[in-house]
Design a protein around this motif. Structure first.
Motif, mmCIF file in Angstrom:
data_model
loop_
_atom_site.group_PDB
_atom_site.id
_atom_site.type_symbol
_atom_site.label_atom_id
_atom_site.label_comp_id
_atom_site.label_asym_id
_atom_site.label_seq_id
_atom_site.Cartn_x
_atom_site.Cartn_y
_atom_site.Cartn_z
ATOM 1 N N ASP A 126 29.133 -43.326 125.879
ATOM 2 C CA ASP A 126 29.707 -42.197 125.360
ATOM 3 C C ASP A 126 28.742 -41.069 125.841
ATOM 4 O O ASP A 126 29.409 -40.103 126.324
ATOM 5 C CB ASP A 126 29.456 -42.168 123.910
ATOM 6 N N GLU A 127 27.756 -41.195 125.728
ATOM 7 C CA GLU A 127 26.805 -40.080 126.268
ATOM 8 C C GLU A 127 26.993 -39.699 127.690
ATOM 9 O O GLU A 127 27.277 -38.347 128.221
ATOM 10 C CB GLU A 127 25.582 -40.030 126.060
ATOM 11 N N GLN A 128 27.169 -40.594 128.598
ATOM 12 C CA GLN A 128 27.553 -40.351 129.993
ATOM 13 C C GLN A 128 28.970 -39.716 129.985
ATOM 14 O O GLN A 128 29.002 -38.803 130.912
ATOM 15 C CB GLN A 128 27.531 -41.566 130.741
ATOM 16 N N ALA A 187 17.923 -35.624 117.731
ATOM 17 C CA ALA A 187 19.308 -35.194 118.695
ATOM 18 C C ALA A 187 20.631 -35.665 117.765
ATOM 19 O O ALA A 187 21.491 -35.155 117.681
ATOM 20 C CB ALA A 187 19.265 -35.675 120.038
ATOM 21 N N GLU A 188 20.695 -37.151 117.839
ATOM 22 C CA GLU A 188 21.497 -38.046 117.388
ATOM 23 C C GLU A 188 22.108 -37.468 115.936
ATOM 24 O O GLU A 188 23.331 -37.482 115.540
ATOM 25 C CB GLU A 188 21.414 -39.516 117.752
ATOM 26 N N VAL A 189 21.204 -37.359 114.950
ATOM 27 C CA VAL A 189 21.457 -37.142 113.803
ATOM 28 C C VAL A 189 21.927 -35.818 113.419
ATOM 29 O O VAL A 189 22.516 -35.249 112.506
ATOM 30 C CB VAL A 189 20.256 -37.676 112.956
ATOM 31 N N ASP A 218 32.697 -38.505 118.508
ATOM 32 C CA ASP A 218 31.845 -39.641 118.532
ATOM 33 C C ASP A 218 30.466 -39.651 118.236
ATOM 34 O O ASP A 218 29.972 -40.643 117.458
ATOM 35 C CB ASP A 218 31.821 -39.604 120.117
ATOM 36 N N GLU A 219 29.935 -38.282 117.940
ATOM 37 C CA GLU A 219 28.707 -37.888 117.448
ATOM 38 C C GLU A 219 28.675 -38.439 115.809
ATOM 39 O O GLU A 219 27.414 -38.689 115.667
ATOM 40 C CB GLU A 219 28.183 -36.581 117.505
ATOM 41 N N TYR A 220 29.691 -38.433 115.378
ATOM 42 C CA TYR A 220 29.737 -38.753 113.792
ATOM 43 C C TYR A 220 29.234 -40.416 113.722
ATOM 44 O O TYR A 220 28.414 -40.693 112.805
ATOM 45 C CB TYR A 220 31.036 -38.528 113.040
ATOM 46 N N CYS A 221 29.912 -40.925 114.456
ATOM 47 C CA CYS A 221 29.264 -42.304 114.598
ATOM 48 C C CYS A 221 27.979 -42.701 115.283
ATOM 49 O O CYS A 221 27.192 -43.500 114.512
ATOM 50 C CB CYS A 221 30.436 -43.241 115.343
ATOM 51 N N HIS A 222 27.543 -41.952 116.237
ATOM 52 C CA HIS A 222 26.172 -42.221 116.695
ATOM 53 C C HIS A 222 25.118 -41.655 115.574
ATOM 54 O O HIS A 222 24.029 -42.395 115.597
ATOM 55 C CB HIS A 222 26.035 -41.012 117.895
ATOM 56 N N ALA A 223 25.549 -40.696 114.711
ATOM 57 C CA ALA A 223 24.827 -40.189 113.740
ATOM 58 C C ALA A 223 24.172 -41.417 112.657
ATOM 59 O O ALA A 223 23.320 -41.582 112.440
ATOM 60 C CB ALA A 223 25.216 -39.188 112.985
#
Ligand SMILES: [Fe+2]
Ligand SMILES: [Fe+2]
Length: 317
Positions: A126-128, A187-189, A218-223
């Motif tokens: 995802d980040e890439q 960063a992620e949270v 995507d970031e809501y899930c990464h958090a």
């Protein structure tokens, strides 16, 4: 034997697993932005919209800014968007993915199971992809506006400079890994609230809002994943390592909430803006604008759950 293509029902070696992370890993194929069709950015581009919100310019109410021509203001906003994208890209590549990579290989010997490894490998993809999305978003801005504005003219972002300093100051490789892990966690949270600054503002360029909105999904899930991992890792750390991790969180929050004036000084220099350096100096010394809007509610909650929020030298708001 457990088939390779699906998650194990249970882990015979009794590694740490998480139901939340397992659910997110399982539906990655349907929900991830990288797995969905790309929007046509040139089609979405609206020349009449702003490339960046004035409210996020630390000098928006400065007389010098208000006295600039429309073209000069537009160039400053376009540069701000290019710098925002560069900021996101640098954080993804040099702050987030190195932190996830430590988790992927269980470098802190936490005993993380296969579900975590899977979720973290997905998040790294995802980040890439987010890096590519923000690269494309800057490219379309340059193309449509006809301005060169190269990333290479900008300095390394402040968060990355701080992360490198903190990591270099760590006394040994394990503490260095914990520092990198702490920066990734912050960063992620908390990146969602940073991205929301752009996506929720309807005077802003639709391309920019779409880029940020897709990224944020995507970031809501990464958090959730990063929050879960931080809790599990923290549980297994000894007292000294725990202190080092909490100090790392504070360093990272301070870095993420700081306006990066070195970038602004570079931009006004590149634009050869008369009175520009003084305008940035004034903004830098204006205490009302000393911090960028940043919501650390997620990190505060994590620290409350760990029972340490009050033991940290950070002013939670
Ligand atoms: Fe991302
Ligand atoms: Fe992320």
């Amino acid at each position: 034997m457990t088939p390779q293509h699906s998650l194990p029902e249970h882990d015979p070696t009794d590694r740490v697993e998480s139901a939340v992370v397992a659910r997110l890993a399982r539906n990655w194929g349907q929900r991830a932005t990288v797995k969905n069709p790309e929007p046509d950015l040139d089609e979405l581009f609206d020349r009449d919209k702003l490339d960046y919100p004035n409210e996020l310019l630390p000098f928006a109410d400065h007389d010098r800014f208000l006295g600039l021509t429309d073209d000069q203001q537009n160039q400053l906003r376009a540069w701000a968007w290019i710098a925002f994208n560069k900021n996101v890209m640098d954080i993804e590549q040099y702050v987030v993915n190195p932190g996830f990579d430590l988790v992927a290989h269980d470098a802190l010997d936490t005993g993380l199971g296969e579900t975590f490894a899977l979720a973290v490998h997905q998040a790294m993809v995802d980040e890439q992809y987010h890096t590519l999305m923000h690269l494309n978003a800057s490219a379309v801005t340059r193309r449509q506006r006809g301005w060169a504005m190269p990333n290479s003219a900008l300095p390394d972002v402040l968060t990355l400079r701080r992360q490198r300093t903190v990591a270099a100051d760590a006394p040994d490789p394990r503490r260095r890994a914990i520092s990198i892990f702490a920066f990734m966690t912050v960063a992620e949270v908390s990146i969602s609230s940073y991205l929301d600054l752009i996506s929720e503002n309807d005077v802003i360029q639709p391309v920019n809002r779409a880029t940020v909105r897709l990224h944020n999904r995507d970031e809501y899930c990464h958090a959730s994943i990063a929050d879960d991992i931080a809790g599990v890792v923290y549980d297994t750390l000894g007292p000294g390592d725990r202190r080092h991790f909490l100090d790392g969180l504070v360093d990272a929050m301070n870095a993420f909430s700081s306006n990066d004036y070195s970038t602004w000084h570079t931009i006004v220099e590149l634009l050869e803006l008369e009175g520009g350096q003084a305008m940035i100096d004034d903004a830098e010394h204006d205490t009302r604008r000393s911090t960028l809007v940043q919501d650390f509610g997620g990190i505060h909650k994590l620290c409350r759950n760990l029972g340490v929020a009050e033991k940290m030298s950070f002013e939670w708001t």
